[in-house]
Design a protein around this motif. Structure first.
Motif, short mmCIF file in Angstrom:
data_model
loop_
_atom_site.label_atom_id
_atom_site.label_comp_id
_atom_site.label_asym_id
_atom_site.label_seq_id
_atom_site.Cartn_x
_atom_site.Cartn_y
_atom_site.Cartn_z
N ASP A 1 121.69 31.86 -7.46
CA ASP A 1 120.68 32.31 -6.25
C ASP A 1 121.17 32.67 -5.20
O ASP A 1 122.73 32.79 -5.08
N VAL A 2 120.84 32.96 -4.33
CA VAL A 2 120.60 32.81 -2.94
C VAL A 2 120.75 32.45 -2.28
O VAL A 2 119.33 32.70 -1.94
N ILE A 3 121.36 31.90 -0.67
CA ILE A 3 120.37 31.33 0.79
C ILE A 3 120.89 32.16 1.49
O ILE A 3 121.65 33.02 1.93
N SER A 4 119.75 32.77 2.08
CA SER A 4 119.99 34.02 2.58
C SER A 4 119.16 33.35 4.36
O SER A 4 117.60 33.11 4.29
N LEU A 5 119.73 33.17 5.76
CA LEU A 5 119.04 32.66 6.85
C LEU A 5 119.71 34.01 8.18
O LEU A 5 120.25 34.21 8.24
N THR A 6 118.07 34.36 8.65
CA THR A 6 118.68 34.70 9.72
C THR A 6 117.14 34.05 10.59
O THR A 6 117.26 32.93 10.70
N PRO A 7 118.35 34.10 12.39
CA PRO A 7 118.31 33.19 13.47
C PRO A 7 116.38 33.23 13.60
O PRO A 7 115.93 32.27 14.51
N ASP A 8 115.89 33.83 13.45
CA ASP A 8 113.93 33.84 13.09
C ASP A 8 113.31 33.52 12.11
O ASP A 8 112.70 33.65 11.85
N PHE B 1 125.20 20.12 5.13
CA PHE B 1 125.12 21.25 5.99
C PHE B 1 125.12 21.35 7.08
O PHE B 1 123.39 21.27 7.69
N ASP B 2 125.00 22.11 8.02
CA ASP B 2 124.49 22.15 9.46
C ASP B 2 124.75 24.27 9.41
O ASP B 2 125.74 25.16 9.44
N MET B 3 123.66 24.31 9.66
CA MET B 3 123.11 26.18 9.93
C MET B 3 123.28 26.48 11.12
O MET B 3 122.77 27.37 11.61
N GLY B 4 122.89 25.58 11.96
CA GLY B 4 122.41 25.44 13.32
C GLY B 4 121.14 26.07 14.09
O GLY B 4 120.11 26.50 12.37
#
Ligand SMILES: CSCCC(=O)/C(O)=C/O
Ligand SMILES: [Fe+2]
Ligand code: NI
Length: 180
Positions: free
Chosen positions: A74-81, A142-145
């Protein structure tokens, strides 16, 4: 630039920081962690989702599945908003293990893994092109900020996908977090 910081588990200041890929791969390899540089050259749209990403990287996913024996991706896809970024960040920030190797291929952006191995903590800043495989049973977080930006392909052998066992160890609270 990818980076490995080595900490004694009782401290929050690194004793050694490595930035050369070969040095990082060697240090992680010594503790059974696979760290490779792949090639993520296919352009993706901002926040690309599962279909777009898996189609773009089909050949790589197939190769990884063939060698690992894993059956799904699968895919984990994160944007800043991303509206759920705070909840997702908090979930991965607690130390946990998985019953299978955690294979992640970063095709965009970056994120910070901490691996708690014996008396050491390995802080691995993963960037686009990096492939990491954390052995089953390894405590990690895990840190994504606060403003995440990454797309990672995740492989699973478990038919239920992402299953975590939280250790209840608050160790992660003492370690540096991504600020931006
Ligand atoms: C880059 S994927 C991060 C989220 C995740 O799947 C995981 O298991 C973190 O430890
Ligand atoms: Fe994990
Ligand atoms: Ni990007």
């Amino acid at each position: 630039m990818s980076r490995l910081s080595l900490y004694p588990q009782a401290a929050d200041t690194p004793t050694r920081t490595l930035t050369e890929f070969d040095d990082i791969a060697e240090a992680l390899g010594e503790v059974g962690v696979r760290f490779e540089r792949w090639s993520a050259t296919t352009p993706l749209s901002m926040g690309a989702g599962q279909d777009e990403t898996l189609t773009a990287y089909r050949a790589d996913v197939d190769r990884l599945m063939a060698e690992s024996g894993y059956r799904s991706a699968d895919v984990i896809s994160l944007t800043p908003d991303h509206p759920q970024r705070e909840m997702l960040r908090a979930k991965f920030l607690d130390e946990h293990t998985h019953g299978e190797d955690e294979i992640r291929f970063f095709v965009e952006g970056s994120g910070l893994f901490y691996l708690h191995i014996g008396e050491q903590v390995y802080g691995v800043l993963c960037e686009k092109n990096d492939l990491i495989s954390v052995p089953a049973g390894t405590p990690h977080w895990f840190d994504m900020g606060p403003r995440p930006h990454f797309i990672a392909i995740r492989l699973f052998g478990n038919p239920d996908g992402w299953v975590a066992h939280f250790t209840q160890n608050p160790i992660a609270e003492r370690f540096p977090r991504l600020e931006a």
